[in-house]
Design a protein around this motif. Structure first.
Motif, short mmCIF file in Angstrom:
data_model
loop_
_atom_site.label_atom_id
_atom_site.label_comp_id
_atom_site.label_asym_id
_atom_site.label_seq_id
_atom_site.Cartn_x
_atom_site.Cartn_y
_atom_site.Cartn_z
N GLN A 1 0.68 6.53 -6.99
CA GLN A 1 -0.52 7.32 -7.27
C GLN A 1 -0.24 8.81 -7.14
N GLN A 2 0.66 9.18 -6.23
CA GLN A 2 0.95 10.59 -6.00
C GLN A 2 1.95 11.16 -7.01
N PRO B 1 0.82 -1.22 0.00
CA PRO B 1 0.00 0.00 0.00
C PRO B 1 0.85 1.27 0.00
N ARG B 2 2.00 1.22 0.68
CA ARG B 2 2.88 2.40 0.73
C ARG B 2 3.46 2.71 -0.65
N ALA C 1 0.67 3.93 -3.01
CA ALA C 1 0.31 5.33 -2.74
C ALA C 1 1.34 6.28 -3.34
#
Length: 477
Positions: free
Chosen positions: A355-356, A348-349, A352
């Motif tokens: 995605q950023q 998940p890290r 993310a």
């Protein structure tokens, strides 16, 4: 497919309305009819709206295109299939521009109609690659895939399905790395020319003289070194599809000759006197601002209008970030197969961070990131890379930065030190195995292909020894 989808059939011929009602009425569909455009528009103002509209193109008073425009104004998400007994290229293109999802020429087979309805009425999740990542992945040629998990890309996929069957030039606009060639290959795959050749030329990669001979071929004596005739790409692509990549970079001297080919379908080789006729569908792609190029007189306006029979604008990755999880998973699976190694999961890290990220290089940058992550197998370093690129304005640090001061601070220093340590470890393993790369890969606990990639990345070369007759050089594997 859920039960009782509402289908609105719009046609001015009563016999056609009766036929369509008989053809479609079933446990799956509930069929309504309208005998003119005004009745169809009034029906669209009522609730619930029909799930699909089958709309005849040629009707008196308010024709199919006018009806389509009015219906889409009332219901912007209306799904409309145009029906016509004639295949009028201009009307098909206009219907696509107005938002029609498909086009069927009468008479059509029931299987064709069923296929269109099933595609339009299937759940929006499409093909699911993983429980939490809906989207569609379609192979367009070996190693190239079209991925659609955003409204923008699903719209492009629908437009491609329509324009592929209309034999007109298509102009593909978008930033570098957005996938313009993939869209071009998808158009070819879905077109009647799919069984013929697909060729491309990068107009920015060659000087004017070489580009002209590449496109149109030459005869003996056309220039120094031309000792025999050679056909150009237009000849080789006869009956097929030809992509002019980076057409905005084409020299002005060649733009006039290209315009002539698009208008007349004929040209002469360099140094040739005879005229050659070809039947080629031309697709063009560019990442420049065409209107600005026209204003600056670096691109011919008449050529633009000839290429611009239909335009597809491919959005950058930052405008369709909902596709990033699907793209990451798909690229990882494909590259792991290519490198004969196990794919890595995304925490998940890391997801993310992806995605950023801004992804200025779009799909090309994303693919290179996945490749580095797969080879290095270091999540912390991958996240550091994304964060470092973000601090550098999203452009990434140049390769020479490894030998410069470290304005990025500790993270930049750690990355460079890791690269140096990795390079030294690879050199040591190669020396210990006398440059047997297969044994070195086993010793390093990485795949053979991963080792070859790292050797190229770091520019590692074997030691040069004089060749001795009857002995091996040690460069096995």
């Amino acid at each position: 497919m859920s039960m009782h989808h509402n289908i609105l059939v719009v046609d001015d011929e009563p016999s056609m309305l009766r036929y369509m009602q008989t053809l479609l009425e079933s446990d799956q569909y509930r069929v309504e009819t309208a005998s003119n455009g005004m009745d169809a528009v009034r029906r669209m103002e009522q609730n619930p709206p029909p799930d699909v509209i089958l709309l005849d193109l040629l009707m008196p008073h308010m024709d199919g295109l006018q009806t389509l425009e009015q219906c889409r104004r009332i219901r912007p998400n209306a799904k409309v299939v145009m029906l016509s007994c004639v295949s009028d290229t201009r009307k098909v293109v206009e219907a696509i521009r107005l938002g029609a999802q498909d086009y069927l020429t009468k008479p059509f087979h029931k299987t064709d109609l069923d296929s269109v309805l099933q595609r339009l009425l299937k759940p929006q999740t499409g093909q699911v690659q993983a429980p939490d990542m809906p989207g569609e992945v379609e192979e367009v040629s070996e190693g190239l895939y079209f991925v659609a998990a955003s409204p923008a890309m699903r719209k492009i996929r629908a437009q491609v399905g329509l324009v592929a069957n209309v034999d007109i030039p298509v102009l593909l606009l978008g930033e570098s790395g957005t996938g313009k060639e993939i869209v071009a290959r998808l158009i070819h795959k879905m077109s009647p020319r799919a069984h013929r050749s697909f060729l491309k030329v990068n107009c920015a990669a060659l000087p004017a003289e070489l580009l002209e001979s590449e496109l149109f071929g030459y005869e003996p004596g056309a220039f120094t070194g031309a000792d025999k005739s050679k056909p150009g790409k237009f000849e080789l692509c006869n009956k097929g599809t030809f992509l002019l990549d980076e057409v905005g970079e084409m020299p002005a001297t060649l733009q006039a000759k290209l315009l002539h080919v698009l208008q007349d379908g004929q040209f002469s080789r360099l140094g040739g006197r005879s005229t050659i006729k070809v039947d080629v569908r031309v697709l063009a792609a560019t990442n420049i601002d065409i209107q600005e190029a026209i204003a600056n007189r670096t691109f011919r306006e008449d050529l633009y209008y000839r290429l611009n029979a239909f335009t597809l604008r491919i959005p950058p990755l930052r405008e369709r970030k909902e596709e990033i999880p699907l793209l990451l998973k798909h690229m990882m699976t494909r590259m792991a197969e290519s490198y004969a190694t196990q794919p890595l999961a995304y925490s998940p890290r890391l997801m993310a961070a992806c995605q950023q990220h801004h992804w200025p290089g779009n799909l090309r940058e994303l693919g290179n990131f996945v490749k580095r992550y797969l080879v290095l197998r270091d999540e912390d370093l991958a996240i550091l890379e994304l964060e470092g690129d973000a601090k550098n304005g999203g452009t990434g640090a140049p390769e020479s930065a490894a030998h410069a001061p470290h304005p990025g601070g500790l993270k930049s220093l750690v990355r460079d030190l890791k690269d140096q340590a990795e390079e030294e470890a690879i050199k040591q393993a190669l020396e210990q195995t006398s440059w047997n790369r297969k044994q070195a890969a086993v010793q390093l606990n990485i795949s053979y292909k991963a080792l070859l990639y790292k050797i190229r990345q770091y520019g590692i070369e074997p030691p040069r020894h004089p060749r001795v007759r009857g002995t091996r050089t040690g460069l096995s594997g």
